[in-house]
Design an enzyme around this catalytic site. Structure first.
Site, PDB file in Angstrom:
ATOM      1  N   ASP A   1       0.837  -1.197   0.000  1.00 14.05           N
ATOM      2  CA  ASP A   1       0.000   0.000   0.000  1.00 14.05           C
ATOM      3  C   ASP A   1       0.875   1.251   0.000  1.00 14.05           C
ATOM      4  OD1 ASP A   1      -1.929   1.971   0.464  1.00 14.05           O
ATOM      5  OD2 ASP A   1      -3.017   0.756   1.904  1.00 14.05           O
TER       6      ASP A   1
ATOM      7  N   HIS B   1      -0.476   4.533  -0.019  1.00 18.56           N
ATOM      8  CA  HIS B   1      -1.285   5.700   0.330  1.00 18.56           C
ATOM      9  C   HIS B   1      -0.592   6.503   1.438  1.00 18.56           C
ATOM     10  CE1 HIS B   1      -4.320   3.188  -1.665  1.00 18.56           C
ATOM     11  NE2 HIS B   1      -4.855   4.343  -2.004  1.00 18.56           N
TER      12      HIS B   1
END
Length: 137
Positions: free
Chosen positions: A14, A16
């Site tokens: 991930d 983000h």
């Protein structure tokens, strides 16, 4: 009062970063010493950072829906590494699709997480819980 140390990061594949930065800023402003390991972090990255900094709590974020897979076994690895009893928090979009939140929360608690947060949880909620579990006023 000595500042409590929190390891913060985004687990797995991930990337983000925005929410991670917001949490870092919020936790720092609340008086915590934040060790932000950033995005694309493995379980070992969290554990190594916690050992190196003598952290009191690990806060795992995941927004791409694979948090359940990425977090599996983290409590056991912490225990094996000498971090038995370290507080584990997890939050974000931690599962794929719309699932019944109480079921999701129960599964993560069964994996050894002390607190589990759904998408949209405010930093203030997490901060209040951190202060409670770490005995900070």
């Amino acid at each position: 009062m000595e500042k409590k140390t929190i390891v913060l990061g985004v687990i797995g594949s991930d990337c983000h970063a925005v929410g991670n930065k917001i949490l870092d800023h919020s936790f720092t402003n609340a008086g915590f010493n934040v060790v932000n390991i950033g995005v694309l972090s493995s379980q070992e990255d969290f554990i190594n950072a916690a050992i190196e900094t003598k952290a009191d709590l690990i806060c795992v974020s995941s927004l791409y829906g694979q948090g359940e897979i990425d977090c599996k076994g983290l409590r056991e690895k912490c225990d094996e590494a000498g971090l038995k009893g370290i507080k584990l928090f997890v939050g974000g979009n931690i599962v794929v699709g719309k699932q019944n939140w109480p079921d999701v929360e129960q599964r993560f608690k069964a994996m050894g997480f002390d607190r589990v947060y759904p998408p949209g949880t405010s930093p203030e909620t997490t901060i209040a819980d951190m202060k409670e579990v770490l005995g900070v006023e």
